[in-house]
Design a protein around this motif. Structure first.
Motif, PDB file in Angstrom:
ATOM      1  N   TYR A 124      -8.578   3.562  32.879  1.00 39.65           N
ATOM      2  CA  TYR A 124      -8.745   4.213  31.583  1.00 39.65           C
ATOM      3  C   TYR A 124      -9.464   5.552  31.680  1.00 39.65           C
ATOM      4  N   ALA A 125     -10.018   5.906  32.863  1.00 41.87           N
ATOM      5  CA  ALA A 125     -10.690   7.195  33.002  1.00 41.87           C
ATOM      6  C   ALA A 125     -10.823   7.547  34.478  1.00 41.87           C
ATOM      7  N   LYS A 126     -10.850   8.867  34.744  1.00 41.17           N
ATOM      8  CA  LYS A 126     -11.179   9.412  36.062  1.00 41.17           C
ATOM      9  C   LYS A 126     -12.356  10.349  35.868  1.00 41.17           C
ATOM     10  N   GLN A 127     -13.344  10.280  36.763  1.00 43.01           N
ATOM     11  CA  GLN A 127     -14.567  11.065  36.568  1.00 43.01           C
ATOM     12  C   GLN A 127     -14.952  11.813  37.837  1.00 43.01           C
ATOM     13  N   PRO A 128     -15.005  13.166  37.772  1.00 44.15           N
ATOM     14  CA  PRO A 128     -15.566  13.919  38.897  1.00 44.15           C
ATOM     15  C   PRO A 128     -17.053  13.603  39.031  1.00 44.15           C
ATOM     16  N   LEU A 129     -17.499  13.268  40.227  1.00 40.49           N
ATOM     17  CA  LEU A 129     -18.878  12.841  40.430  1.00 40.49           C
ATOM     18  C   LEU A 129     -19.792  14.027  40.711  1.00 40.49           C
ATOM     19  N   PRO A 130     -21.066  13.950  40.285  1.00 35.60           N
ATOM     20  CA  PRO A 130     -22.012  15.032  40.553  1.00 35.60           C
ATOM     21  C   PRO A 130     -22.237  15.225  42.053  1.00 35.60           C
ATOM     22  N   ASP A 131     -22.791  16.378  42.403  1.00 33.85           N
ATOM     23  CA  ASP A 131     -23.131  16.723  43.789  1.00 33.85           C
ATOM     24  C   ASP A 131     -21.911  16.700  44.695  1.00 33.85           C
ATOM     25  N   SER A 132     -20.731  17.014  44.122  1.00 39.32           N
ATOM     26  CA  SER A 132     -19.486  17.105  44.904  1.00 39.32           C
ATOM     27  C   SER A 132     -19.212  15.835  45.702  1.00 39.32           C
ATOM     28  N   ASN A 133     -19.360  14.683  45.028  1.00 40.51           N
ATOM     29  CA  ASN A 133     -19.140  13.388  45.673  1.00 40.51           C
ATOM     30  C   ASN A 133     -17.740  12.846  45.461  1.00 40.51           C
TER      31      ASN A 133
ATOM     32  N   VAL B 189     -26.992   8.459  35.539  1.00 40.11           N
ATOM     33  CA  VAL B 189     -26.304   7.518  34.674  1.00 40.11           C
ATOM     34  C   VAL B 189     -24.904   8.069  34.434  1.00 40.11           C
ATOM     35  N   LEU B 190     -23.904   7.328  34.885  1.00 37.76           N
ATOM     36  CA  LEU B 190     -22.507   7.717  34.689  1.00 37.76           C
ATOM     37  C   LEU B 190     -21.885   6.796  33.648  1.00 37.76           C
ATOM     38  N   ALA B 191     -21.046   7.359  32.809  1.00 39.53           N
ATOM     39  CA  ALA B 191     -20.362   6.552  31.798  1.00 39.53           C
ATOM     40  C   ALA B 191     -18.990   7.133  31.540  1.00 39.53           C
ATOM     41  N   ALA B 192     -18.082   6.274  31.103  1.00 41.02           N
ATOM     42  CA  ALA B 192     -16.725   6.688  30.774  1.00 41.02           C
ATOM     43  C   ALA B 192     -16.191   5.798  29.665  1.00 41.02           C
ATOM     44  N   GLY B 193     -15.478   6.422  28.738  1.00 40.98           N
ATOM     45  CA  GLY B 193     -14.831   5.689  27.660  1.00 40.98           C
ATOM     46  C   GLY B 193     -13.336   5.944  27.679  1.00 40.98           C
ATOM     47  N   SER B 194     -12.601   5.098  27.016  1.00 41.32           N
ATOM     48  CA  SER B 194     -11.155   5.285  26.913  1.00 41.32           C
ATOM     49  C   SER B 194     -10.851   6.443  25.962  1.00 41.32           C
ATOM     50  N   GLY B 195      -9.564   6.748  25.792  1.00 41.29           N
ATOM     51  CA  GLY B 195      -9.170   7.942  25.050  1.00 41.29           C
ATOM     52  C   GLY B 195      -9.560   7.967  23.588  1.00 41.29           C
ATOM     53  N   GLN B 196      -9.979   6.850  23.000  1.00 39.84           N
ATOM     54  CA  GLN B 196     -10.350   6.823  21.588  1.00 39.84           C
ATOM     55  C   GLN B 196     -11.700   7.478  21.319  1.00 39.84           C
ATOM     56  N   PHE B 197     -12.526   7.686  22.355  1.00 41.18           N
ATOM     57  CA  PHE B 197     -13.869   8.233  22.168  1.00 41.18           C
ATOM     58  C   PHE B 197     -13.833   9.763  22.164  1.00 41.18           C
ATOM     59  N   THR B 198     -14.692  10.359  21.334  1.00 42.27           N
ATOM     60  CA  THR B 198     -14.825  11.826  21.264  1.00 42.27           C
ATOM     61  C   THR B 198     -16.139  12.309  21.842  1.00 42.27           C
ATOM     62  N   SER B 199     -17.164  11.452  21.944  1.00 42.82           N
ATOM     63  CA  SER B 199     -18.445  11.832  22.534  1.00 42.82           C
ATOM     64  C   SER B 199     -19.176  10.579  22.988  1.00 42.82           C
ATOM     65  N   LEU B 200     -20.079  10.773  23.987  1.00 40.30           N
ATOM     66  CA  LEU B 200     -20.885   9.690  24.525  1.00 40.30           C
ATOM     67  C   LEU B 200     -22.342  10.112  24.535  1.00 40.30           C
ATOM     68  N   ALA B 201     -23.254   9.149  24.440  1.00 37.93           N
ATOM     69  CA  ALA B 201     -24.682   9.459  24.443  1.00 37.93           C
ATOM     70  C   ALA B 201     -25.456   8.280  25.006  1.00 37.93           C
ATOM     71  N   THR B 202     -26.578   8.588  25.695  1.00 36.67           N
ATOM     72  CA  THR B 202     -27.499   7.569  26.173  1.00 36.67           C
ATOM     73  C   THR B 202     -28.851   7.788  25.511  1.00 36.67           C
TER      74      THR B 202
ATOM     75  N   LEU C  43     -16.387  11.419  29.091  1.00 33.72           N
ATOM     76  CA  LEU C  43     -17.156  11.264  30.322  1.00 33.72           C
ATOM     77  C   LEU C  43     -18.586  11.734  30.122  1.00 33.72           C
ATOM     78  N   LEU C  44     -19.521  11.127  30.855  1.00 32.98           N
ATOM     79  CA  LEU C  44     -20.927  11.513  30.763  1.00 32.98           C
ATOM     80  C   LEU C  44     -21.582  11.318  32.120  1.00 32.98           C
ATOM     81  N   ALA C  45     -22.425  12.263  32.517  1.00 37.03           N
ATOM     82  CA  ALA C  45     -23.225  12.172  33.734  1.00 37.03           C
ATOM     83  C   ALA C  45     -24.586  12.784  33.440  1.00 37.03           C
ATOM     84  N   VAL C  46     -25.654  11.980  33.485  1.00 35.48           N
ATOM     85  CA  VAL C  46     -27.005  12.419  33.138  1.00 35.48           C
ATOM     86  C   VAL C  46     -27.939  12.073  34.285  1.00 35.48           C
ATOM     87  N   PRO C  47     -28.754  13.031  34.775  1.00 35.75           N
ATOM     88  CA  PRO C  47     -29.733  12.703  35.817  1.00 35.75           C
ATOM     89  C   PRO C  47     -30.694  11.623  35.346  1.00 35.75           C
ATOM     90  N   ALA C  48     -31.095  10.761  36.264  1.00 38.11           N
ATOM     91  CA  ALA C  48     -31.965   9.643  35.911  1.00 38.11           C
ATOM     92  C   ALA C  48     -32.876   9.323  37.087  1.00 38.11           C
TER      93      ALA C  48
END
Length: 653
Positions: free
Chosen positions: A523-532, A601-614, A626-631
């Motif tokens: 349901y989602a593909k996410q580019p990872l931080p730090d070129s991972n 903190v990595l998160a992903a939602g399906s196509g119905q979502f317009t924004s994500l928050a932690t 998609l969301l990627a937040v330092p933790a």
């Protein structure tokens, strides 16, 4: 969503005087002070086949039963519990060493197989206390490293797991580990240490302190509510039936003839007798499926070499109606095990390995009767719900299991059968032979394997498609599909095979739940931080024949991992509509560490979502899916998303 925690287990006990006899007070003090550590040791040594809920309860029960029975223990028993090196140095609490030895012995006993001629040990039986009614409890889920370690531990023997835990968690030298294992009843501690050497690394040992293996910090989920309600109703009906049948036991009558392992008949009933008459069995024409408007079990012809053996068929029908106390009866959840309402349909009667097998169908259920060739002892009766079947889900039935292998009876419209290793996405299907009656040769059953080194599935080719079916320990194999919930499709492409290669080892979590099909879709593909690289997010949903009790898992598949390595489970849900046709949306997240050593903190939602928050321990937000937040390591956060209509939706749980 609560990302995985990093919890530090209390250090081993502080130095204590040289041991003498241990009093109940000393042992109790050690047990109370180091309770969480002792329960963690028991949880890690117990066999993973018990399941997480029972392992948690059994671990607590073993520790609570580890106090000495008398006021003190004999001096010799105390000395045996403390390794010689520590006894000389005086750096081990004798109370703790004694209780730990008792815990180890019981945890190892719990992994021993039951024997027919010997009484089971107390540790081999489910614990009476503690007991949780209406809930399933289990430790918090860890990350991919913890899951991989748990998989490797499950492949070890009990003594090897104990050696690994004593060495990694208790930090004992090998001489002390051997002494502790010998005191716990292990006959060959050297072999246990040698087996543990195959996976003993400093990084893995450090993971033993993870919340994944902490049975004192638990999550709770309800059991199958619908199934529980059905069991209560069934118990009331059974009690009423027992009262009525008890009054009928004294009525005269000769019964229905030689019925093998069936119980004695309660009373004559013409309608019931007609349903149990072999001559009245429904037998479908071999060509009926070619012109029928339905393509399911109702158009399977009667096949096998024993379809005219009326004595065998009579025994099968009689045992179905009233199984005796020696009959091993099993039924998938939600399947009523009662007698047929009328003459059922005969699907198969023949020899499968060393047994005579009869398969019957009554429109709602498929029933398998099996008896050994040399008599009626050891009779088995299996029920599986099959209402609403179609050509895809009625392609095969399990005819028999022997020596870790399974044989299938295939539908008359199946043109070719093959075997495919799901863990190897590049492998080619290997032809699986079958007889004229549709019975296949044996193939390895993943439902009976103790590890996940291979996952052989059955590939069926019919008039329209190639379909994959897998054995999950039930009479009906489960169909595997890919694609969004609105349009699932059979697994054929290389990309879908690659996703399933990392999903297969998660299938044991849905065994014996009456699963009809398992769909896994990206349901989602996410580019990872730090070129991972790029990670894949998948949602895996197991649908049941009864419609309720589904199992849902959100997966995080990081790049650069071996093809068959299991993905990390980001979230689970039971009896949920998420990731299905009615509610296709899904949202999940993980706490992830990059190769540079930074946490996110990595998160992903399906196509119905317009924004994500932690929020909570980690604050951040992002537009899109998609969301990627330092933790920080061990951080906890609450994850939410917003849909196009502005409504707020939480993570899968």
């Amino acid at each position: 969503m609560r990302p995985q925690d990093v919890v530090t287990t209390p250090a081993p006990p502080a130095p204590a005087p040289a041991p003498g006899p241990v009093s109940v007070e000393q042992a109790e003090a050690a047990l109370v002070e180091h309770y969480t550590r002792l329960v963690r040791i028991a949880y890690l040594v117990l066999p993973p086949s018990l399941g997480r809920n029972r392992r948690v309860l059994t671990a607590h029960a073993l520790v609570q039963r580890s106090l000495p029975r008398g006021r003190t223990t004999p001096t010799g028993a105390t000395d045996a519990a403390i390794p010689p090196s520590r006894r000389a140095l005086g750096d081990a609490d004798p109370g703790y060493a004694y209780v730990r030895g008792r815990v180890l012995r019981q945890a190892l006993d719990a992994g021993l197989p039951l024997k027919r001629v010997a009484c089971p040990k107390r540790a081999q039986l489910p614990p009476l206390l503690p007991h949780v009614w209406g809930l399933r409890v289990f430790p918090r889920s860890g990350g991919a490293d913890e899951l991989a370690l748990d998989q490797r531990l499950s492949a070890l023997s009990g003594p090897a797991r104990a050696a690994y835990v004593l060495r990694g968690l208790e930090e004992l030298p090998d001489a002390d580990v051997r002494h502790a294992l010998t005191s716990a009843g292990v006959t060959d501690p050297h072999a246990a240490l040698a087996e543990a050497d195959g996976m003993d690394t400093a990084g893995d040992a450090a993971l033993l302190d993870s919340p994944e293996f902490d049975p004192c910090s638990l999550q709770a989920r309800p059991t199958d509510l619908m199934r529980r309600r059905q069991h209560v109703k069934a118990a009331l009906v059974a009690a009423a039936a027992l009262a009525v049948c008890g009054a009928l036991l004294g009525l005269p009558g000769d019964g229905w003839g030689p019925d093998g392992a069936a119980a004695p008949p309660y009373a004559r009933n013409p309608a019931a007798e007609s349903a149990l008459d072999p001559d009245r069995l429904t037998r479908v024409s071999p060509t009926a499926w070619q012109h029928s408007s339905r393509t399911d079990f109702s158009v399977w012809p009667a096949r096998g070499s024993l379809t005219d053996d009326n004595a065998l068929l009579r025994r099968a029908l009689a045992v179905w109606a009233r199984p005796g106390s020696t009959v091993q009866v099993s039924a998938t959840p939600g399947t009523p095990p009662g007698p047929p309402m009328g003459p059922p349909q005969l699907l198969y009667a023949g020899e499968v390995d060393q047994a005579h097998v009869v398969l019957l169908h009554d429109g709602l259920r498929v029933v398998r009767y099996a008896e050994p060739k040399d008599g009626t002892g050891g009779v088995a009766l299996d029920f599986a719900r099959t209402d609403g079947a179609d050509a895809a889900s009625a392609g095969a039935l399990v005819a028999g299991r022997t020596d870790g292998n399974v044989r299938y009876l295939t539908a008359p419209w199946v043109r070719k059968t093959s075997v495919l290793d799901l863990l190897d996405p590049a492998s080619e299907p290997q032809t699986l032979s079958r007889g004229e009656d549709g019975l296949t040769d044996p193939l390895a059953s993943p439902a009976q394997a103790r590890d996940c080194k291979a996952w052989d599935v059955l590939e069926l080719r019919d008039e329209t498609a190639d379909r994959l079916l897998t054995d999950l320990g039930e009479l009906t194999p489960a169909r595997l599909t890919s694609g969004p919930p609105s349009a699932p499709r059979d697994v054929t492409g290389k990309a879908e095979r690659a996703f399933w290669a990392r999903t297969a080892c998660l299938l044991p979590g849905v065994r014996t739940h009456g699963v009809r099909s398992v769909n896994s879709w990206q349901y989602a593909k996410q580019p990872l931080p730090d070129s991972n690289g790029t990670a894949n997010w998948l949602c895996t949903r197991a649908e049941t024949w009864r419609g309720t009790g589904s199992r849902v898992m959100a997966q995080f598949q990081a790049p650069g991992t071996q093809a068959g390595a299991p993905a990390a489970i980001a979230a689970r849900a039971e009896d949920s509509s998420a990731c299905g046709v009615r509610d296709p949306k899904v949202l999940a997240g993980v706490l992830w560490k990059s190769r540079a050593g930074r946490w996110y903190v990595l998160a992903a939602g399906s196509g119905q979502f317009t924004s994500l928050a932690t929020s909570g321990g980690v604050d951040g937000s992002a537009q899109g899916t998609l969301l990627a937040v330092p933790a920080r390591a061990g951080a906890r956060a609450e994850l939410n998303g917003r849909l196009a209509d502005g409504s707020r939706v939480g993570a899968l749980h």
